[in-house]
Scaffold this active site. Structure first.
Site, PDB file in Angstrom:
ATOM      1  N   VAL A 170       0.833  -1.200   0.000  1.00  0.00           N
ATOM      2  CA  VAL A 170       0.000   0.000   0.000  1.00  0.00           C
ATOM      3  C   VAL A 170       0.868   1.251   0.000  1.00  0.00           C
ATOM      4  CG1 VAL A 170      -1.797   1.281   1.222  1.00  0.00           C
ATOM      5  CG2 VAL A 170      -1.846  -1.233   1.186  1.00  0.00           C
TER       6      VAL A 170
ATOM      7  N   HIS B 281       6.045   7.322  10.607  1.00  0.00           N
ATOM      8  CA  HIS B 281       7.315   6.602  10.448  1.00  0.00           C
ATOM      9  C   HIS B 281       8.512   7.559  10.374  1.00  0.00           C
ATOM     10  CE1 HIS B 281       6.732   2.344  10.305  1.00  0.00           C
ATOM     11  NE2 HIS B 281       5.791   2.394   9.364  1.00  0.00           N
TER      12      HIS B 281
ATOM     13  N   MET C 256       4.996   2.993   1.448  1.00  0.00           N
ATOM     14  CA  MET C 256       6.328   2.775   2.011  1.00  0.00           C
ATOM     15  C   MET C 256       6.903   4.102   2.452  1.00  0.00           C
ATOM     16  SD  MET C 256       8.605   0.611   2.842  1.00  0.00           S
ATOM     17  CE  MET C 256      10.154   1.016   3.655  1.00  0.00           C
ATOM     18  N   GLU C 257       7.448   4.103   3.674  1.00  0.00           N
ATOM     19  CA  GLU C 257       7.863   5.329   4.356  1.00  0.00           C
ATOM     20  C   GLU C 257       9.247   5.812   3.974  1.00  0.00           C
ATOM     21  OE1 GLU C 257       8.979   1.848   7.153  1.00  0.00           O
ATOM     22  OE2 GLU C 257       7.366   2.352   5.755  1.00  0.00           O
TER      23      GLU C 257
ATOM     24  N   HIS D   4       0.078   7.313   8.636  1.00  0.00           N
ATOM     25  CA  HIS D   4       0.946   6.241   9.144  1.00  0.00           C
ATOM     26  C   HIS D   4       2.380   6.429   8.645  1.00  0.00           C
ATOM     27  CE1 HIS D   4       1.816   2.184  10.692  1.00  0.00           C
ATOM     28  NE2 HIS D   4       2.573   2.047   9.604  1.00  0.00           N
ATOM     29  N   GLU D   5       2.535   6.789   7.375  1.00  0.00           N
ATOM     30  CA  GLU D   5       3.879   7.002   6.843  1.00  0.00           C
ATOM     31  C   GLU D   5       4.509   8.263   7.420  1.00  0.00           C
ATOM     32  OE1 GLU D   5       4.794   4.329   5.400  1.00  0.00           O
ATOM     33  OE2 GLU D   5       2.730   3.663   5.350  1.00  0.00           O
TER      34      GLU D   5
END
Length: 781
Positions: free
Chosen positions: A390, A421, A392-393, A417-418
């Site tokens: 979905v 991170h 990537m940070e 959410h990223e």
């Protein structure tokens, strides 16, 4: 008990400044070794990695990348005989060389063919002021006369592999690429103190996800003496590098490539210490075809249009898996004072409308909780549907699958959410893959603190309830005694760490962090602790004991109460017990959003069914997406449903759901498939004909093949496979082949809707029956 935290592995150990006079200062004691990483073949514990330079040439017509890696290292022990790096069978090593590093030398640049060697190379990006003092370096070795060349010529680093006798049995010696292929880039040094010496090397098998590159080192190498290792290589399609033909992009105009390093994939991108315990700064010079935009996860970038060269510099130490690249038909627009969005031209207006002004709001909320955002810019690039996860940070440049753009609430959660991170995972990283919860559990907790600040507690509780439902679903499928449900998972040699990525890493990790916050009495006190934790450990990698010791030291009153040993909730038990979380958060603040879901579900599943009352009780078009998917997930868990129920559900909701986002539609279609509801099967076909993303195809194919609709699934696949990435094609073929003979090669142009369905064995194999649907583990990185 876990090992103590290592010293920042990305920094040279000689940091105290040179003593007056010609003599070098006495060597400091060696730093603690990083925790052993069974997923890495490298000798990272023997060296301090100071910086890595990459020279990369993108060759989309060959689906290949030609690279030159320059590692700046210090040995931590006397006279190490070899250096071992992680590589992959898809990466072909051509040569290796050794070079003494110059004092205060600027990053090297690169030339991209022998014919260009005489031309002046573009000036490298100057490094910005380092957040830590630069390490002193030993003076050049007097026994090695300085070279008058300003770059390494091809013969100088054309060393080949070690003699065949030293190579492992069955492994052919490395060979140069075909003559038609131009060579990889050559490094250009402004201040060469000595000539580069060719080195012998060999590549050995390690696991099915990587190999080891062993490079012989000069015998006189001393501890803390800076040196460089130069590796030239080519790499094709591998786990990290995804080449897309124009037909697999939205614009269908230009080829596209992106990398995905998590967890241990970047060893197929460049030779490295592929372990989260090791961090370093990096720079890159990238040559791409005209008209192709290149981006990397870096704090600085420039473009030299005349040369067609991009330059990047990451000024903060990062682990290898966070070095990321994307190139294609991309344009950008600013969406905030420190953010821009990149996308294919046809997608950019949608991305702007969804995110303009929002990212700055989320960053500001995160900074109020956890301190300054240290990475400078926060940009987002939307990737084609072939992106395998979905989001990537990657620092400074979050990668997100473009398919999520139509699902507003999922987009919000995934980006936040990223963002989280940036503090938890990027600034402070788990030192081993066995403790991924240190990144994912903390990032999930921080994500929910940010959403509470920006969208309120009710929305956060609704999203949490949805995820915890998924956690319990996964637990039911795996079994409560499954070892992967531990927070500290034992990674056995040969097992790919990516196999440990599951909802326990996220949600059980979140529950433990939430429990710690509740011990403080006020989440704001816990926010203060996390700010101190970030400040103490930023740019390093940690183990669980570092977090827990810091927690108890920050709250001495809790340490006096021995909260770590509270019966039934011992920290040790949280980390090492299988099964569900020992405690779950109070979600009562979300009852205004979750109670209507529970009421509607009961109306539809209580016998006798009163379909009129159920249909009139709620207008789904006014619900939040997370309410609708929570309701549909619970219907999925109860499937197969009585025929009368599924018939009435379709009559009430099917037309409404057709106009909703893909996260909602795929769940309804899974209900259709799991209940063999043939009147709506045409919608399944239509959905799969228009989807290229694994997140929206794999779950449906799994359900189709688990039930009685395998021939229907096979027919759709043969009609649509050309629009899918080859990796996704292989995955679907494996699903279709469960319990069958290998799938025959079929001319897809001959398959029509009138083609008789192939007769397939209806027996469900154990592998299929026990498989976990991607829907049950769909998590962002």
């Amino acid at each position: 008990m876990a090992a103590p935290a290592p010293r920042p592995p990305g920094l040279c150990c000689c940091r105290k400044g040179s003593a007056a006079g010609p003599e070098a200062p006495p060597a400091p004691p060696p730093p603690p070794e990083p925790p052993p990483d069974v997923a890495s073949a490298s000798s990272s514990q023997l060296f301090s990695l100071r910086h890595l330079h990459l020279g990369l040439e993108l060759r989309p017509e060959a689906r290949a990348l030609a690279g030159c890696l320059v590692l700046e290292l210090c040995a931590l022990r006397p006279q190490p005989r070899t250096l071992v790096l992680d590589v992959h069978p898809a990466l072909h090593v051509l040569s290796a060389a050794y070079r003494r590093a110059a004092l205060g030398e600027a990053p090297c640049s690169f030339v991209f063919s022998p014919a260009e060697a005489a031309a002046p190379a573009p000036a490298p990006l100057p490094p910005p002021p380092c957040p830590l003092p630069p390490p002193p370096c030993a003076p050049p070795c007097a026994a090695s006369p300085p070279s008058t060349a300003t770059f390494l010529s091809a013969p100088c680093i054309a060393a080949g592999p070690l003699p065949a006798a030293a190579a492992p049995p069955g492994e052919p010696p490395a060979s140069p690429p075909p003559a038609a292929e131009p060579p990889p880039p050559l490094p250009l040094f402004a201040q060469p103190p000595c000539a580069a010496c060719p080195l012998g090397f060999r590549v050995d098998p390690f696991t099915d996800y990587g190999s080891s590159l062993t490079v012989s080192l000069p015998a006189a190498l001393q501890p803390h003496q800076p040196f460089q290792i130069i590796v030239r290589y080519t790499t094709a399609d591998g786990p990290a590098i995804w080449w897309l033909d124009p037909e697999l992009t939205y614009g269908n105009a230009k080829p596209f490539v992106f990398t995905q390093g998590h967890s241990v994939c970047n060893r197929s991108f460049f030779p490295c210490f592929d372990t989260p315990a090791v961090k370093c700064t990096y720079s890159a010079t990238v040559k791409a075809p005209a008209g192709v935009q290149v981006l990397m996860s870096a704090t600085q970038s420039t473009y030299l249009e005349e040369e067609g060269i991009y330059q990047f510099y990451m000024e903060y130490p990062v682990p290898a898996y966070l070095v990321a690249l994307v190139a294609g038909d991309l344009i950008h627009a600013d969406i905030g004072p420190r953010s821009r969005v990149w996308a294919e031209p046809c997608l950019l207006p949608t991305a702007i409308s969804k995110l303009s002004g929002m990212v700055e709001r989320w960053l500001t909320a995160a900074e109020s909780l956890y301190g300054p955002y240290i990475w400078g810019r926060y940009d987002i690039v939307f990737l084609p549907p072939s992106f395998p996860i979905v989001a990537m940070e990657n620092p400074c440049l979050t990668f997100i699958i473009s398919s999520i753009l139509e699902s507003d609430e999922f987009l919000i959660i995934d980006v936040i959410h990223e963002v989280a991170h940036s503090w938890f995972g990027n600034a402070v990283t788990n030192a081993t893959w066995e403790e991924m919860w240190l990144s994912e559990g903390l990032a999930t907790y921080a994500q929910r603190r940010i959403t509470t600040e920006t969208y309120g507690a009710a929305f956060t509780c609704l999203e949490t309830a949805f995820r915890l439902d998924a956690l319990h679903r996964q637990m039911k499928l795996l079994g409560e005694d499954n070892p992967v449900s531990k927070l500290q998972v034992k990674l056995e040699p040969g097992v790919n760490p990516s196999n440990l990525m599951n909802l326990f890493t996220y949600e059980k990790g979140y529950c433990f962090v939430y429990y710690l916050s509740q011990l403080c009495g006020d989440p704001r006190h816990f926010d203060s602790f996390l700010r101190a934790y970030i400040e103490k450990y930023k740019f390093t990698s940690v183990v669980a004991q570092d977090l827990l010791d810091s927690f108890l030291n920050f709250f001495p009153e809790l340490k006096e109460q021995c909260v770590e040993s509270k019966a039934g909730l011992e920290f040790e038990r949280w980390l090492n017990a299988t099964g569900p979380p020992l405690a779950e958060p109070d979600l009562s603040q979300g009852s205004s959003l979750t109670r209507p879901v529970e009421t509607l579900f009961k109306l539809w599943t209580t016998e006798p069914l009163d379909s009129a009352a159920a249909a009139s009780s709620v207008d789904l078009t006014k619900w939040k997406t997370f309410q609708t998917v929570l309701f549909l997930d619970r219907l999925l868990d109860g499937s197969p449903l009585p025929h009368e129920v599924i018939k009435k559900l379709s009559e009430c909701y099917s037309s409404q759901l057709d106009s909703m986002n893909a996260e909602i539609r795929i769940r309804w279609l899974q209900i259709v498939v799991r209940n063999d509801y043939y009147p709506d099967l045409y919608k399944v076909r239509r959905f799969l004909e228009n989807q290229m993303s694994r997140m929206y195809t794999i779950p449906l194919y799994e359900d189709l093949c688990t039930g009685t609709l395998k021939s229907f699934a096979l027919e759709i696949f043969y009609q649509t496979q050309k629009q899918l990435h080859p990796n996704l094609q292989k995955t679907i073929q494996q699903i279709l082949s469960q319990g069958l003979n290998p799938l025959p090669a079929i001319d897809t142009t001959a398959v029509t809707a009138d083609t008789p369905a192939m007769v397939l064995d209806d027996k469900v194999s154990e592998a299929t029956n026990g498989a976990i649907s991607l829907r049950d583990v769909n998590v962002s990185a």
